[in-house]
Write a protein that holds these residues in place. Sequence first.
Motif, short mmCIF file in Angstrom:
data_model
loop_
_atom_site.label_atom_id
_atom_site.label_comp_id
_atom_site.label_asym_id
_atom_site.label_seq_id
_atom_site.Cartn_x
_atom_site.Cartn_y
_atom_site.Cartn_z
N LYS A 1 0.80 -1.03 0.03
CA LYS A 1 -0.08 -0.08 0.07
C LYS A 1 0.81 1.57 0.14
N ALA A 2 2.18 1.01 0.30
CA ALA A 2 3.13 2.30 0.21
C ALA A 2 3.08 3.05 -1.18
N VAL A 3 3.28 4.53 -0.99
CA VAL A 3 3.07 5.44 -2.13
C VAL A 3 4.73 5.64 -2.29
N PHE A 4 5.67 5.43 -1.32
CA PHE A 4 6.99 6.13 -1.72
C PHE A 4 7.80 5.50 -0.51
N VAL A 5 8.92 4.90 -1.16
CA VAL A 5 9.84 4.44 -0.28
C VAL A 5 11.19 4.78 -0.55
N SER A 6 12.25 4.92 0.36
CA SER A 6 13.63 5.37 -0.04
C SER A 6 14.27 4.89 1.13
N SER A 7 15.76 5.22 0.92
CA SER A 7 16.77 4.77 1.78
C SER A 7 17.48 6.03 1.99
N PRO A 8 17.95 6.17 3.47
CA PRO A 8 18.82 7.46 3.68
C PRO A 8 20.19 7.11 3.37
N ASP A 9 21.08 8.29 3.05
CA ASP A 9 22.01 8.16 2.94
C ASP A 9 23.01 8.67 4.09
N HIS A 10 24.40 9.04 4.04
CA HIS A 10 24.93 9.64 5.45
C HIS A 10 24.52 10.94 5.82
N ASP A 11 23.85 11.67 4.64
CA ASP A 11 23.51 13.07 5.00
C ASP A 11 21.95 13.31 5.17
N SER A 12 21.30 12.71 4.15
CA SER A 12 19.76 12.83 4.31
C SER A 12 18.98 11.63 4.59
N PRO A 13 17.86 11.99 5.17
CA PRO A 13 16.67 10.77 5.30
C PRO A 13 16.39 10.01 3.96
N VAL A 14 16.26 11.08 2.87
CA VAL A 14 15.84 10.41 1.66
C VAL A 14 17.14 10.57 0.46
N ASN A 15 17.62 9.65 0.19
CA ASN A 15 18.78 9.66 -1.15
C ASN A 15 17.85 9.90 -2.24
N GLY A 16 18.22 11.04 -2.82
CA GLY A 16 17.63 11.55 -4.01
C GLY A 16 17.80 10.46 -5.29
N GLY A 17 18.73 9.81 -5.18
CA GLY A 17 19.24 8.85 -6.11
C GLY A 17 18.63 7.43 -6.06
N LYS B 1 6.79 12.97 14.90
CA LYS B 1 5.60 12.56 14.55
C LYS B 1 5.61 11.65 13.25
N LEU B 2 6.68 10.90 13.09
CA LEU B 2 7.10 10.04 12.12
C LEU B 2 6.46 8.71 12.39
N ASP B 3 5.92 8.05 11.34
CA ASP B 3 5.55 6.61 11.34
C ASP B 3 6.94 5.96 10.98
N PHE B 4 7.56 5.22 11.95
CA PHE B 4 8.56 4.47 11.81
C PHE B 4 8.39 3.08 11.06
N ASN B 5 7.20 2.65 11.06
CA ASN B 5 6.85 1.37 10.35
C ASN B 5 6.89 1.61 9.01
N ALA B 6 6.50 2.88 8.63
CA ALA B 6 6.52 3.12 6.94
C ALA B 6 7.92 3.40 6.72
N LEU B 7 8.76 4.17 7.60
CA LEU B 7 10.15 4.43 6.98
C LEU B 7 10.99 2.80 7.26
N ALA B 8 10.49 1.94 7.92
CA ALA B 8 11.21 0.85 8.14
C ALA B 8 10.91 -0.13 6.84
N ALA C 1 13.49 -3.40 10.85
CA ALA C 1 12.70 -3.33 11.87
C ALA C 1 12.73 -1.67 12.20
N PRO C 2 11.50 -1.20 12.72
CA PRO C 2 11.18 0.27 13.07
C PRO C 2 12.44 0.84 14.07
N GLU C 3 13.03 -0.14 14.84
CA GLU C 3 13.74 0.38 15.64
C GLU C 3 15.33 0.74 15.03
#
Length: 139
Positions: A29-45, A86-93, A99-101
């Motif tokens: 059901k996710a609309v967006f997934v990404s992985s962070p890099d060393h600098d940013s929570p969203v790696n634009g690449g 305010k972040l939903d760590f389940n979505a980020l995970a 895992a969310p942790e």
Amino acid sequence: PSDHDRSGIPARLEIERWRLSTHAFLRSKAVFVSSPDHDSPVNGGVFLVKPQRLLYNTALAKLQNATFSFQLGFNLAGSPHGLLAKLDFNALAAGLGAAPETAKKVLNATAMMRRNDWSIVGGALDQGFWWYLMYALLR
């Protein structure tokens, strides 16, 4: 041709990992997934997004009259630590396949979170805007 990419990881293993990840994302059901890099929570690449008219229209509307502050981000959304609460760590995970942790630990290791500001590479551009749009505005 070499069987390895520049990082030394066999290319065929990365292709299989990408295939499995994209299929899982498309079934979710996710609309967006990404992985962070060393600098940013969203790696634009490295991110996946499912096109949606509402998402597109929201992004355009927010960009047309956007303001930006290195302390509070796009349209004064807030400090990274303020948004983190305010972040939903389940979505980020889900985007990390962890895992969310673990997702929280990885996110806290980014320069954005360590410095608690938006002055990261791409913070006023794609990486910051995707973070603002998907994790601050549309959470």
